[in-house]
Write a protein that holds these residues in place. Structure first.
Motif, mmCIF file in Angstrom:
data_model
loop_
_atom_site.group_PDB
_atom_site.id
_atom_site.type_symbol
_atom_site.label_atom_id
_atom_site.label_comp_id
_atom_site.label_asym_id
_atom_site.label_seq_id
_atom_site.Cartn_x
_atom_site.Cartn_y
_atom_site.Cartn_z
ATOM 1 N N ASN A 1 -19.551 -38.478 7.946
ATOM 2 C CA ASN A 1 -18.541 -37.428 7.865
ATOM 3 C C ASN A 1 -17.452 -37.580 8.920
ATOM 4 O OD1 ASN A 1 -19.872 -36.245 5.744
ATOM 5 N ND2 ASN A 1 -20.378 -34.351 6.796
ATOM 6 N N TYR A 2 -16.246 -37.170 8.537
ATOM 7 C CA TYR A 2 -15.124 -37.035 9.459
ATOM 8 C C TYR A 2 -14.824 -35.552 9.660
ATOM 9 C CZ TYR A 2 -13.601 -41.960 9.191
ATOM 10 O OH TYR A 2 -13.511 -43.327 9.284
ATOM 11 N N ARG A 3 -14.369 -35.205 10.861
ATOM 12 C CA ARG A 3 -13.911 -33.839 11.117
ATOM 13 C C ARG A 3 -12.445 -33.721 10.735
ATOM 14 N NH1 ARG A 3 -16.548 -33.144 17.148
ATOM 15 N NH2 ARG A 3 -18.652 -32.573 16.481
ATOM 16 N N MET A 4 -12.075 -32.551 10.187
ATOM 17 C CA MET A 4 -10.704 -32.340 9.758
ATOM 18 C C MET A 4 -10.022 -31.260 10.589
ATOM 19 S SD MET A 4 -10.075 -34.475 7.474
ATOM 20 C CE MET A 4 -11.249 -35.669 8.136
ATOM 21 N N SER A 5 -8.880 -31.635 11.190
ATOM 22 C CA SER A 5 -8.084 -30.675 11.955
ATOM 23 C C SER A 5 -6.620 -31.056 11.809
ATOM 24 C CB SER A 5 -8.493 -30.682 13.434
ATOM 25 O OG SER A 5 -8.333 -31.973 13.998
ATOM 26 N N GLN A 6 -5.710 -30.113 12.135
ATOM 27 C CA GLN A 6 -4.289 -30.430 12.073
ATOM 28 C C GLN A 6 -3.894 -31.381 13.194
ATOM 29 O OE1 GLN A 6 -2.372 -26.494 11.980
ATOM 30 N NE2 GLN A 6 -1.634 -26.974 9.929
ATOM 31 N N ARG A 7 -4.337 -31.097 14.393
ATOM 32 C CA ARG A 7 -4.104 -31.953 15.546
ATOM 33 C C ARG A 7 -5.456 -32.357 16.126
ATOM 34 N NH1 ARG A 7 -0.299 -27.719 16.503
ATOM 35 N NH2 ARG A 7 1.883 -28.413 16.463
ATOM 36 N N ASN B 1 -17.992 -31.159 0.144
ATOM 37 C CA ASN B 1 -18.851 -32.316 -0.093
ATOM 38 C C ASN B 1 -19.706 -32.178 -1.350
ATOM 39 O OD1 ASN B 1 -18.078 -34.070 2.048
ATOM 40 N ND2 ASN B 1 -19.098 -32.719 3.488
ATOM 41 N N SER B 2 -20.037 -30.952 -1.742
ATOM 42 C CA SER B 2 -20.765 -30.769 -3.001
ATOM 43 C C SER B 2 -19.878 -31.167 -4.176
ATOM 44 C CB SER B 2 -21.242 -29.328 -3.147
ATOM 45 O OG SER B 2 -20.156 -28.430 -3.254
ATOM 46 N N MET B 3 -18.579 -30.845 -4.081
ATOM 47 C CA MET B 3 -17.637 -31.240 -5.123
ATOM 48 C C MET B 3 -17.494 -32.762 -5.185
ATOM 49 S SD MET B 3 -14.241 -32.431 -5.360
ATOM 50 C CE MET B 3 -13.570 -31.910 -3.785
ATOM 51 N N LEU B 4 -17.391 -33.405 -4.013
ATOM 52 C CA LEU B 4 -17.264 -34.859 -3.982
ATOM 53 C C LEU B 4 -18.521 -35.545 -4.519
ATOM 54 C CD1 LEU B 4 -15.510 -35.435 -0.525
ATOM 55 C CD2 LEU B 4 -14.485 -35.618 -2.796
ATOM 56 N N ARG C 1 -17.332 -24.361 4.402
ATOM 57 C CA ARG C 1 -16.254 -25.225 3.893
ATOM 58 C C ARG C 1 -16.762 -26.653 3.700
ATOM 59 N NH1 ARG C 1 -13.112 -22.999 8.706
ATOM 60 N NH2 ARG C 1 -12.268 -21.012 7.964
ATOM 61 N N THR C 2 -17.534 -27.137 4.669
ATOM 62 C CA THR C 2 -18.081 -28.489 4.588
ATOM 63 C C THR C 2 -18.967 -28.646 3.363
ATOM 64 O OG1 THR C 2 -18.003 -28.773 6.992
ATOM 65 C CG2 THR C 2 -19.548 -30.181 5.770
ATOM 66 N N ASP D 1 -9.539 -27.235 17.019
ATOM 67 C CA ASP D 1 -10.894 -27.103 16.483
ATOM 68 C C ASP D 1 -10.874 -27.506 15.005
ATOM 69 O OD1 ASP D 1 -11.946 -26.150 18.863
ATOM 70 O OD2 ASP D 1 -11.570 -24.049 18.340
ATOM 71 N N PRO D 2 -11.812 -28.347 14.573
ATOM 72 C CA PRO D 2 -11.841 -28.745 13.163
ATOM 73 C C PRO D 2 -12.251 -27.579 12.265
ATOM 74 C CG PRO D 2 -13.773 -29.572 14.310
ATOM 75 C CD PRO D 2 -12.887 -28.969 15.359
ATOM 76 N N VAL D 3 -11.795 -27.628 11.021
ATOM 77 C CA VAL D 3 -12.112 -26.546 10.070
ATOM 78 C C VAL D 3 -13.242 -26.931 9.134
ATOM 79 C CG1 VAL D 3 -9.807 -25.534 10.153
ATOM 80 C CG2 VAL D 3 -10.305 -27.329 8.481
ATOM 81 N N LEU D 4 -13.522 -28.231 9.007
ATOM 82 C CA LEU D 4 -14.603 -28.675 8.124
ATOM 83 C C LEU D 4 -14.886 -30.145 8.378
ATOM 84 C CD1 LEU D 4 -13.241 -30.543 5.608
ATOM 85 C CD2 LEU D 4 -12.398 -28.314 4.939
ATOM 86 N N GLU D 5 -15.959 -30.646 7.774
ATOM 87 C CA GLU D 5 -16.274 -32.068 7.747
ATOM 88 C C GLU D 5 -16.225 -32.554 6.312
ATOM 89 O OE1 GLU D 5 -19.987 -33.099 9.562
ATOM 90 O OE2 GLU D 5 -19.603 -31.888 11.362
#
Length: 315
Positions: free
Chosen positions: A114-120, A92-95, A87-88, A124-128
Motif C-alpha cells: 500500500n501507498y499512503r495518499m495525501s495532497q502534500r 481497496n475492496s473496489m480495486l 476509506r482504505t 496527514d494521509p487520508v487513505l492507503e
C-alpha cells in the motif's frame, strides 16, 4: 556538445513530463476528491468502471441539481467513509473486485503493498491504496533511489547500474539505479532506502552509514496504466572499490559497473527505465559531468527534473 546524448535526454524528459493538469482536464479526466479536497485525476476509461460502484463514489456535476451542491464537480469518495481505515477499505475492496473481473490492465501488476495518499508529503494521509491502483486515481506517489558509485584514486567515478529482472511487473529487463523502490505506507524514507539497499544489492549496515540524501526529482507522466505524478527521494552512496552488489530478492537480474561515459551511452539506448535515467542525469549534473558550457540544455534539464507536484492539487 554530445548531440546524441542531448537528444536522448530531451526525449527522456518529454516522456517523463508528458501530461499536465490542464491537458488532462481538457480531454475529460475527472478530478478526484476526498472531503471536497482534490487528491487526484481519473481518466475517462477508468471513470467508466467507477460508475459500477455508486455506493463508494459520488459523481458531481452531471445533473442540474448538482448546481446547488457545495461539492466541486468531479468524482468524490462517498462522505459515508469518514475515517482513514474506512476509506482504505472502500477503495481497496473496489480495486480487488476489478482485479477479479480482470478488466483493468494496471491491476495485473498487483503488489500487495500500500501507498499512503495525501495532497502534500507533510500532510496527514487520508487513505492507503494498493500500489498497482494508485495511477488509476492519479495519486501523487513517492519513492527512493540510490546512486551507488566508487571514486578511483585518479578521481574517476564509476556507477553501479542494475538491470531489472525479466519477471518484474513493470519495466522488466530495463536498466535501473543500483537500488530503488516505492515508499510503502508502513515505512519512513531512510527505513525504506536501507531496506531496498539490503534486498536489492546486499549492502551492509556499515556501508549504509555513508548514505547521503542529495535531493529529489519530480515529474508527471502518463502511460497505459494511468497518470503518475511522482517524487523520488535521491541518495548517493560511496562504495568501497571492492564492493560488488548481490541481489537478494529476485528483482534484479544483474549489475554492471560503468564509467560515466558508459552510463551516458546506456542512457541513449532507450532501454533505461525513464525515471531511473532521470536520477542518473541528476547525478551527472550534480557531480560536474554536465555543465552549461558544454551542453546549453543543462538549465532546461534541471527545470524538467523538478516539476512542482505538491501544488498540482492544492491550487
Amino acid at each position: 556538445m554530445d548531440s546524441k546524448f542531448s537528444h536522448a535526454v530531451l526525449k527522456l524528459l518529454k516522456t517523463l513530463n508528458s501530461v499536465t493538469i490542464a491537458e488532462a482536464l481538457e480531454r475529460g479526466c475527472q478530478p478526484f476528491y476526498v472531503d471536497n479536497r482534490q487528491f487526484g485525476l481519473i481518466r475517462p476509461d477508468f471513470f467508466n468502471h467507477l460508475r459500477e460502484y455508486e455506493n463508494i463514489f459520488d459523481v458531481i456535476g452531471e445533473n442540474k441539481e448538482d448546481k446547488i451542491n457545495e461539492k466541486k464537480p468531479g468524482v468524490h469518495l462517498s462522505s459515508e467513509y469518514k475515517t482513514y481505515s474506512e476509506r482504505t477499505s472502500a477503495i481497496n475492496s473496489m480495486l480487488k473486485d476489478l482485479r477479479e473481473k480482470n478488466v483493468i490492465q494496471a491491476l495485473t501488476g498487483w503488489r500487495d503493498e500500500n501507498y499512503r495518499m495525501s495532497q502534500r508529503f507533510t500532510d496527514d494521509p487520508v487513505l492507503e491504496i494498493e500500489r498497482a491502483g494508485a495511477g488509476l486515481f492519479g495519486f501523487l506517489q513517492y519513492g527512493v533511489h540510490v546512486n551507488g558509485y566508487t571514486r578511483e584514486q585518479n578521481g574517476d567515478i564509476w556507477m553501479w547500474i542494475a538491470r531489472r529482472s525479466k519477471t518484474k511487473q513493470t519495466f522488466p529487463d530495463m536498466y535501473d539505479n543500483m537500488c530503488a523502490g516505492g515508499l510503502a505506507a508502513n515505512l519512513g524514507i531512510l527505513e525504506c532506502v536501507k531496506k531496498e539497499c539490503k534486498e536489492e544489492a546486499s549492502v551492509s549496515d556499515e556501508i549504509l552509514g555513508k548514505l547521503k540524501f542529495v535531493g529529489t526529482i519530480s515529474y508527471f507522466y502518463e502511460d497505459e496504466r494511468g497518470l503518475f505524478p511522482e517524487c523520488q527521494f535521491v541518495f548517493d552512496l560511496v562504495l568501497p572499490a571492492d564492493f560488488k552488489p548481490l541481489n537478494a530478492d529476485g528483482e534484479v537480474g544483474s549489475f554492471q559497473k560503468c564509467s560515466v561515459a558508459e552510463v551516458k551511452k546506456l542512457m541513449t539506448e532507450e532501454n533505461f527505465k525513464p525515471n531511473c535515467a532521470a536520477v542518473c542525469l541528476d547525478f551527472l549534473i550534480r557531480h560536474g559531468h554536465l555543465n552549461p558550457d558544454t551542453d546549453p540544455n543543462v538549465s532546461f534539464y534541471i527545470e524538467q527534473l523538478h516539476s512542482p507536484l505538491q501544488t498540482y492539487y492544492t491550487r
